[in-house]
Design an enzyme around this catalytic site. Structure first.
Site, mmCIF file in Angstrom:
data_model
loop_
_atom_site.group_PDB
_atom_site.id
_atom_site.type_symbol
_atom_site.label_atom_id
_atom_site.label_comp_id
_atom_site.label_asym_id
_atom_site.label_seq_id
_atom_site.Cartn_x
_atom_site.Cartn_y
_atom_site.Cartn_z
ATOM 1 C CE LYS A 93 2.094 2.222 3.763
ATOM 2 N NZ LYS A 93 2.346 0.792 3.547
ATOM 3 C CE LYS B 5 -5.634 -1.774 1.625
ATOM 4 N NZ LYS B 5 -4.284 -2.336 1.667
ATOM 5 C CB THR C 262 -0.927 0.019 1.234
ATOM 6 O OG1 THR C 262 -1.745 -1.156 1.219
ATOM 7 C CG2 THR C 262 -1.827 1.251 1.207
#
Length: 318
Positions: free
Chosen positions: A267, A192, A107
């Site tokens: 993050k 995502k 990711t």
């Protein structure tokens, strides 16, 4: 080489994903693995060599020289650049091969994925596809992950062989109905990041709402049933409920073990907030949630624990 596979990143998610790859590919195929933490590779080899040959290598370049299909999942965009673009140890340093298929499951930001993918195509290093996953460690182990696919528009995309290879590899780690083709290169990551942005804000709102109700005198089990059967119902409340003892399978009910660490949420929320800026979206909830997660990530109560510990951080009653 044609039937051999490579896996880069035998971490929490990668361990389960690589396990399913080793179990599903032919016994005659070799799985080449590498990770910066070699003990993870050694443990993996000891545990799964009965399903077929596993070889531990020292770099992504070595993996690319031996395997035609490569899956990678590493923590950050910088790690991805190192894996693919490092001129000495990266995949780009291996012999050019346009038939090399690379599934990048990390990711990271969309811009990095597009830059890496385009650089590899220009170098004739193969086809890089962003395939971020969702489902956490349990989904990785069970082989029921969601795969969000972003493919570059190249002549190879029309190849039936490439399409078959792609679906074969993904199907070893995913539930068929959870494979989503989102668009061009970077589109899988865009989907995502959008999903994670929503997860992060909903989880924080769930922790605050549960806290309000419990502090107001409502039994936590009754409150959960009310939310579950009302308009506030969500996946996060049903499966990652941050209140201990409410949902038995939630990490909060297992001393916050497993699941997604609080530090990683910083993050993911940062990626969401940054994506909003890049696309010109007015982001109101994300920045506020991000600041709370930053505080929580540094709190001793939250270090190395599942992100649902946010409820404890908010001083929710046990």
């Amino acid at each position: 080489m044609a039937n051999d596979f490579g896996f880069i990143g035998i971490g929490a998610m990668g361990y389960g994903m690589a396990m399913n790859i080793r179990k599903e590919i032919p016994n005659s195929s070799t799985l080449f693995i590498t990770d910066v933490f070699r003990p993870s590779c050694e443990k993996f080899k000891a545990e799964f060599s009965s399903h077929g040959p596993i070889e531990i290598l020292d770099s992504a370049r070595e993996v690319a020289e031996r395997a035609l299909t490569i899956i990678s999942i590493v923590p950050s965009a910088n790690n991805v650049r190192q894996v693919y673009l490092d001129n000495e140890h990266g995949i780009i340093a291996a012999k050019a091969n346009p038939d090399r298929l690379m599934l990048e499951c990390s990711t990271i930001d969309v811009e990095t994925a597009r830059d890496v993918g385009e650089t590899l195509i220009k170098a004739n290093a193969g086809l890089y596809i962003d395939t971020p996953v969702s489902g956490g460690v349990p989904g990785a182990l069970a082989g029921t992950l969601s795969f969000l696919v972003g493919k570059a528009k190249t002549a190879n995309n029309s190849s039936d062989l490439l399409s078959k290879r792609l679906i074969t590899v993904i199907s070893a780690m995913a539930t068929p109905e959870k494979i989503f083709y989102c668009g061009g290169l970077g589109a899988g990551l865009a989907a995502k990041i959008s999903n994670n942005y929503l997860c992060g804000t909903i989880l924080l709102a769930t922790a605050e709402a549960m806290n309000i109700g419990i502090r107001s005198g409502v039994d936590k089990h009754v409150l959960y049933e009310v939310i579950k059967n009302s308009t506030g119902q969500s996946f996060m409340c049903d499966h990652v409920n941050p209140v201990p003892g409410v949902v038995p399978h939630a990490p909060s009910s297992r001393d916050y073990q497993g699941g997604f660490k609080a530090q990683m949420m910083v993050k993911d929320m940062t990626l969401g907030v940054d994506a909003a800026k890049v696309t010109g979206v007015r982001s109101t909830l994300g920045p506020a949630a991000l600041e709370v997660y930053k505080e929580a990530a540094m709190d001793p109560r939250c270090i190395n624990r599942d992100v649902s510990v946010i409820y404890r951080f908010l001083d929710g009653p046990e």
